[in-house]
Design a protein around this motif. Structure first.
Motif, PDB file in Angstrom:
ATOM      1  N   UNK A  58      43.484  47.203  32.181  1.00 53.65           N
ATOM      2  CA  UNK A  58      43.212  45.906  32.809  1.00 53.65           C
ATOM      3  C   UNK A  58      42.005  45.993  33.735  1.00 53.65           C
ATOM      4  N   UNK A  59      41.950  47.061  34.551  1.00 52.25           N
ATOM      5  CA  UNK A  59      40.797  47.217  35.441  1.00 52.25           C
ATOM      6  C   UNK A  59      39.512  47.360  34.634  1.00 52.25           C
ATOM      7  N   UNK A  60      39.599  48.076  33.520  1.00 52.81           N
ATOM      8  CA  UNK A  60      38.423  48.245  32.657  1.00 52.81           C
ATOM      9  C   UNK A  60      37.923  46.879  32.176  1.00 52.81           C
ATOM     10  N   UNK A  61      38.832  46.054  31.685  1.00 54.25           N
ATOM     11  CA  UNK A  61      38.442  44.718  31.204  1.00 54.25           C
ATOM     12  C   UNK A  61      37.890  43.859  32.340  1.00 54.25           C
ATOM     13  N   UNK A  62      38.524  43.923  33.506  1.00 52.17           N
ATOM     14  CA  UNK A  62      38.046  43.127  34.637  1.00 52.17           C
ATOM     15  C   UNK A  62      36.636  43.539  35.056  1.00 52.17           C
ATOM     16  N   UNK A  63      36.390  44.834  35.065  1.00 52.73           N
ATOM     17  CA  UNK A  63      35.068  45.311  35.484  1.00 52.73           C
ATOM     18  C   UNK A  63      33.980  44.995  34.470  1.00 52.73           C
ATOM     19  N   UNK A  64      34.345  44.849  33.211  1.00 51.38           N
ATOM     20  CA  UNK A  64      33.332  44.520  32.204  1.00 51.38           C
ATOM     21  C   UNK A  64      33.153  43.010  32.040  1.00 51.38           C
ATOM     22  N   UNK A  65      33.959  42.231  32.746  1.00 51.38           N
ATOM     23  CA  UNK A  65      33.836  40.775  32.641  1.00 51.38           C
ATOM     24  C   UNK A  65      33.526  40.125  33.986  1.00 51.38           C
ATOM     25  N   UNK A  66      32.855  40.844  34.879  1.00 49.80           N
ATOM     26  CA  UNK A  66      32.542  40.311  36.208  1.00 49.80           C
ATOM     27  C   UNK A  66      31.712  39.027  36.197  1.00 49.80           C
ATOM     28  N   UNK A  67      30.823  38.814  35.225  1.00 52.60           N
ATOM     29  CA  UNK A  67      30.085  37.539  35.219  1.00 52.60           C
ATOM     30  C   UNK A  67      30.995  36.318  35.013  1.00 52.60           C
ATOM     31  N   UNK A  68      32.175  36.529  34.462  1.00 53.28           N
ATOM     32  CA  UNK A  68      33.152  35.448  34.287  1.00 53.28           C
ATOM     33  C   UNK A  68      34.469  35.838  34.952  1.00 53.28           C
ATOM     34  N   UNK A  69      34.422  36.159  36.219  1.00 50.65           N
ATOM     35  CA  UNK A  69      35.582  36.658  36.958  1.00 50.65           C
ATOM     36  C   UNK A  69      36.419  35.499  37.486  1.00 50.65           C
ATOM     37  N   UNK A  70      37.376  35.079  36.668  1.00 48.98           N
ATOM     38  CA  UNK A  70      38.292  33.999  37.049  1.00 48.98           C
ATOM     39  C   UNK A  70      37.547  32.754  37.518  1.00 48.98           C
ATOM     40  N   UNK A  71      36.525  32.388  36.765  1.00 49.83           N
ATOM     41  CA  UNK A  71      35.775  31.172  37.071  1.00 49.83           C
ATOM     42  C   UNK A  71      34.595  31.369  37.999  1.00 49.83           C
ATOM     43  N   UNK A  72      34.356  32.575  38.436  1.00 52.39           N
ATOM     44  CA  UNK A  72      33.231  32.861  39.331  1.00 52.39           C
ATOM     45  C   UNK A  72      32.362  33.955  38.729  1.00 52.39           C
ATOM     46  N   UNK A  73      31.114  33.977  39.140  1.00 54.87           N
ATOM     47  CA  UNK A  73      30.220  35.062  38.751  1.00 54.87           C
ATOM     48  C   UNK A  73      30.284  36.125  39.836  1.00 54.87           C
ATOM     49  N   UNK A  74      30.938  37.222  39.526  1.00 53.01           N
ATOM     50  CA  UNK A  74      31.091  38.325  40.479  1.00 53.01           C
ATOM     51  C   UNK A  74      30.239  39.517  40.056  1.00 53.01           C
ATOM     52  N   UNK A  75      29.138  39.247  39.392  1.00 55.89           N
ATOM     53  CA  UNK A  75      28.267  40.316  38.891  1.00 55.89           C
ATOM     54  C   UNK A  75      27.826  41.250  40.003  1.00 55.89           C
ATOM     55  N   UNK A  76      27.720  42.514  39.650  1.00 57.65           N
ATOM     56  CA  UNK A  76      27.240  43.539  40.566  1.00 57.65           C
ATOM     57  C   UNK A  76      26.202  44.385  39.838  1.00 57.65           C
ATOM     58  N   UNK A  77      25.434  45.139  40.602  1.00 57.14           N
ATOM     59  CA  UNK A  77      24.459  46.034  39.987  1.00 57.14           C
ATOM     60  C   UNK A  77      25.212  47.137  39.240  1.00 57.14           C
ATOM     61  N   UNK A  78      24.594  47.714  38.205  1.00 56.53           N
ATOM     62  CA  UNK A  78      25.275  48.726  37.373  1.00 56.53           C
ATOM     63  C   UNK A  78      25.827  49.919  38.160  1.00 56.53           C
ATOM     64  N   UNK A  79      25.123  50.371  39.174  1.00 54.48           N
ATOM     65  CA  UNK A  79      25.611  51.516  39.955  1.00 54.48           C
ATOM     66  C   UNK A  79      26.903  51.158  40.693  1.00 54.48           C
ATOM     67  N   UNK A  80      26.959  49.962  41.254  1.00 56.57           N
ATOM     68  CA  UNK A  80      28.179  49.528  41.956  1.00 56.57           C
ATOM     69  C   UNK A  80      29.332  49.375  40.980  1.00 56.57           C
ATOM     70  N   UNK A  81      29.062  48.789  39.820  1.00 53.09           N
ATOM     71  CA  UNK A  81      30.104  48.634  38.808  1.00 53.09           C
ATOM     72  C   UNK A  81      30.657  50.005  38.424  1.00 53.09           C
ATOM     73  N   UNK A  82      29.778  50.967  38.189  1.00 55.21           N
ATOM     74  CA  UNK A  82      30.213  52.315  37.796  1.00 55.21           C
ATOM     75  C   UNK A  82      31.054  52.964  38.893  1.00 55.21           C
ATOM     76  N   UNK A  83      30.633  52.846  40.143  1.00 54.99           N
ATOM     77  CA  UNK A  83      31.376  53.437  41.261  1.00 54.99           C
ATOM     78  C   UNK A  83      32.756  52.803  41.405  1.00 54.99           C
TER      79      UNK A  83
END
Length: 159
Positions: A58-83
């Motif tokens: 579930x966390x994996x799917x959530x982290x790969x779908x941050x641009x559509x995070x429950x109706x919001x764009x929660x995009x982060x830079x790739x380094x932050x996403x990886x961390x």
């Protein structure tokens, strides 16, 4: 004498695991210290949910779908996403029971079968109270949710 020794070893092993071990529901501790980056990025919008509330998938799917995070764009830079992803996956729910259950619909904690079982006595009207707003607002009733404390004996449902 040998039996007593091995029982003692087993008890000490369980005691030594402490908060790093599994809780009574088989989930990893919910009081794992929060990664500062997780606190900074995720708690800016909602409770920084303990990673033990969801399985790694579930966390994996959530982290790969941050641009559509429950109706919001929660995009982060790739380094932050990886961390964040490394930390979430390392601290995700690893209980056998969690891996056998289907993933929560849309990976929502509030739609997981364990959440529904734990909150089955709460009416829909209670969730809609202005003081609570939704089932996702853990801190409304679990006053120490930010510390990963969801003990049912300390729940206070606001009016």
């Amino acid at each position: 004498m040998k039996t007593t020794f091995w029982i003692g070893v087993a008890v000490l092993t369980l005691f030594a695991q402490g908060s790093a071990g599994a809780d009574e529901h088989g989930a990893r501790s919910l009081s794992v210290p929060l990664l500062p980056k997780y606190q900074q990025e995720c708690a800016a919008c909602h409770l920084a949910y303990p990673p033990g509330l969801l399985p790694a998938a579930s966390w994996q799917r959530l982290m790969t779908s941050l641009p559509q995070h429950f109706g919001s764009d929660a995009s982060l830079d790739p380094a932050s996403v990886a961390e964040l992803q490394r930390w979430l996956l390392a601290n995700a729910n690893t209980a056998k029971r969690a891996s056998k259950e289907p993933p929560p619909p849309q990976d929502r904690i509030t739609r997981s079968s364990w959440f529904i079982r734990q909150h089955d006595e709460i009416s829909a009207a209670t969730w809609q109270r202005a003081s609570i707003k939704s089932a996702a607002n853990c801190a409304a009733c679990h006053r120490q949710a930010e510390q990963g404390d969801f003990n049912e004996h300390r729940v206070r449902i606001p009016r």
